[in-house]
Design an enzyme around this catalytic site. Structure first.
Site, PDB file in Angstrom:
ATOM      1  N   ASP A   1      15.795 -11.608   0.350  1.00  0.00           N
ATOM      2  CA  ASP A   1      14.439 -11.921   1.348  1.00  0.00           C
ATOM      3  C   ASP A   1      13.790 -13.290   0.816  1.00  0.00           C
ATOM      4  O   ASP A   1      12.389 -13.309   0.820  1.00  0.00           O
ATOM      5  CB  ASP A   1      13.617 -10.805   1.416  1.00  0.00           C
ATOM      6  CG  ASP A   1      12.502 -11.016   2.520  1.00  0.00           C
ATOM      7  OD1 ASP A   1      12.973 -11.585   3.560  1.00  0.00           O
ATOM      8  OD2 ASP A   1      11.668 -10.227   2.548  1.00  0.00           O
TER       9      ASP A   1
ATOM     10  N   THR B   1       3.674  -3.913   5.647  1.00  0.00           N
ATOM     11  CA  THR B   1       4.026  -2.313   6.145  1.00  0.00           C
ATOM     12  C   THR B   1       3.953  -1.618   4.610  1.00  0.00           C
ATOM     13  O   THR B   1       3.780  -0.521   4.723  1.00  0.00           O
ATOM     14  CB  THR B   1       5.493  -2.420   6.525  1.00  0.00           C
ATOM     15  OG1 THR B   1       6.476  -3.172   5.744  1.00  0.00           O
ATOM     16  CG2 THR B   1       5.525  -3.110   7.729  1.00  0.00           C
ATOM     17  N   PHE B   2       4.229  -2.289   3.680  1.00  0.00           N
ATOM     18  CA  PHE B   2       4.232  -1.457   2.130  1.00  0.00           C
ATOM     19  C   PHE B   2       2.977  -1.100   1.717  1.00  0.00           C
ATOM     20  O   PHE B   2       2.941  -0.243   1.057  1.00  0.00           O
ATOM     21  CB  PHE B   2       4.831  -2.351   1.377  1.00  0.00           C
ATOM     22  CG  PHE B   2       4.061  -3.747   0.909  1.00  0.00           C
ATOM     23  CD1 PHE B   2       3.382  -3.646  -0.077  1.00  0.00           C
ATOM     24  CD2 PHE B   2       4.170  -4.722   1.502  1.00  0.00           C
ATOM     25  CE1 PHE B   2       2.416  -4.771  -0.216  1.00  0.00           C
ATOM     26  CE2 PHE B   2       3.691  -5.882   1.447  1.00  0.00           C
ATOM     27  CZ  PHE B   2       2.610  -5.897   0.363  1.00  0.00           C
ATOM     28  N   GLY B   3       1.748  -1.598   2.255  1.00  0.00           N
ATOM     29  CA  GLY B   3       0.461  -1.840   1.668  1.00  0.00           C
ATOM     30  C   GLY B   3      -0.247  -2.758   1.639  1.00  0.00           C
ATOM     31  O   GLY B   3      -0.304  -3.827   2.599  1.00  0.00           O
TER      32      GLY B   3
END
Length: 334
Positions: free
Chosen positions: A125, A9-11
């Protein structure tokens, strides 16, 4: 730019060749969206702290080589490493790691966690996808105990690792969002809305080590009540003091008893939970190694975060003093 290594999702993460340093590297390219740009700046702050406090990287955390802003994309430059432990497991058909390799992974991972906790930082995480092998070269060997005796298994030649992805890392004094961690590795205090701190990382490490031992994630679920039911199947009942301290105890408990199954619970869920085995049947304490390993993991998977072993304490556990020649003799009945 050489090839795509991964995306989320970040890149994206791309393998690149650095013409100045004359070496290959990995560049994490962040999407040009304000919230991701802001998050990446926090990550850079964390990574700079890690590098400043451990310039020679004796604590196995990924080091930021450089960063730059290109067309509104924050780009972070890292050393090029091997595949993640999850990807290695997947390529090896989710076969468990040998005990001596689990010991080395555990020691390095706990060393990293103890280091970041000492810096008042919580990773939040930890999972096999966020542990990279420095070098994923492996050799093929016959897989003992596999249903097909001619099947070959990949054995790593180098078990050196790096802990990566500090995009969700949080300094203890900073704002704590209510939900953190990837589902399978999420601690009970997060699910129950009790607040969280350093012990949530230790819970994740416990789940990871069981996964290394069996090849499969310990809690494969996507729903809170089912997740708690799985925990009870593996670890025993949630203590009353924990259920009472939940943000909404009535949501999951009735007089301290887990409200599972409900009328909405599927048969498939109930069947899956019933099939789970207690931890001491997953890690059978039949040798010195498995007894020590079970004891260590049990201390990591304590329901009460205040009773959970710390990373520094875990590094002193007898599991890390084990002699694998002695273990081999035990297996042969010597």
């Amino acid at each position: 730019m050489m090839r795509l290594l991964g995306q989320g999702t970040f890149g994206k993460v791309i393998e690149c060749y650095d013409r100045v340093r004359r070496e290959h590297c990995a560049i994490k390219i962040i999407r040009a969206i304000p919230k991701y740009r802001e998050a990446s700046k926090v990550e850079i702050r964390v990574l700079n702290t890690l590098k400043a406090k451990d310039p020679f990287n004796s604590n196995q955390c990924i080091h930021l080589i450089d960063w730059f802003d290109y067309n509104n994309h924050i780009c972070m430059v890292f050393e090029l490493l091997g595949q993640s432990i999850f990807d290695f497991l997947k390529s090896n058909e989710f076969r468990p790691f040998p005990p001596h390799q689990i010991q080395h992974f555990a020691k390095q991972l706990l060393n990293s966690v103890a280091f970041i906790h000492n810096l008042k930082l919580i990773h939040t995480d930890l999972k096999p996808e966020n542990i990279l092998l420095v070098n994923n070269s492996s050799s093929l060997t016959l897989c003992n105990g596999h249903r097909d005796p001619n099947t070959k298994s990949r054995i790593l030649q180098d078990t050196s690792i790096r802990l990566i992805d500090f995009g969700s890392a949080t300094f203890e004094q900073d704002y704590h969002s209510s939900v953190v961690s990837t589902r399978h590795y999420r601690a009970p205090e997060i699910i129950l809305g009790m607040g969280w701190s350093y012990p949530c990382d230790i819970w994740s490490v416990g789940c990871i080590l069981v996964e290394f031992f069996t090849g499969d994630a310990l809690f494969q679920t996507h729903e809170n009540l089912e997740h708690l039911a799985m925990m009870e199947a593996v670890l025993g009942k949630v203590p009353l003091r924990i259920s009472r301290n939940a943000r909404e105890p009535q949501k999951y408990f009735d007089n301290g008893k887990l409200r599972y199954p409900t009328n909405e619970t599927s048969r498939q869920s109930q069947k899956y939970v019933r099939a789970l085995r207690p931890l001491r049947e997953i890690i059978v304490p039949s040798t010195t190694l498995t007894r020590n390993f079970l004891d260590l993991v049990s201390k990591m998977l304590a329901y009460d975060p205040n009773e959970r072993i710390t990373a520094s304490e875990a590094l002193k556990h007898p599991f890390f003093q084990l002699d694998f020649d002695q273990y081999s003799r035990e297996l042969k009945g010597g």
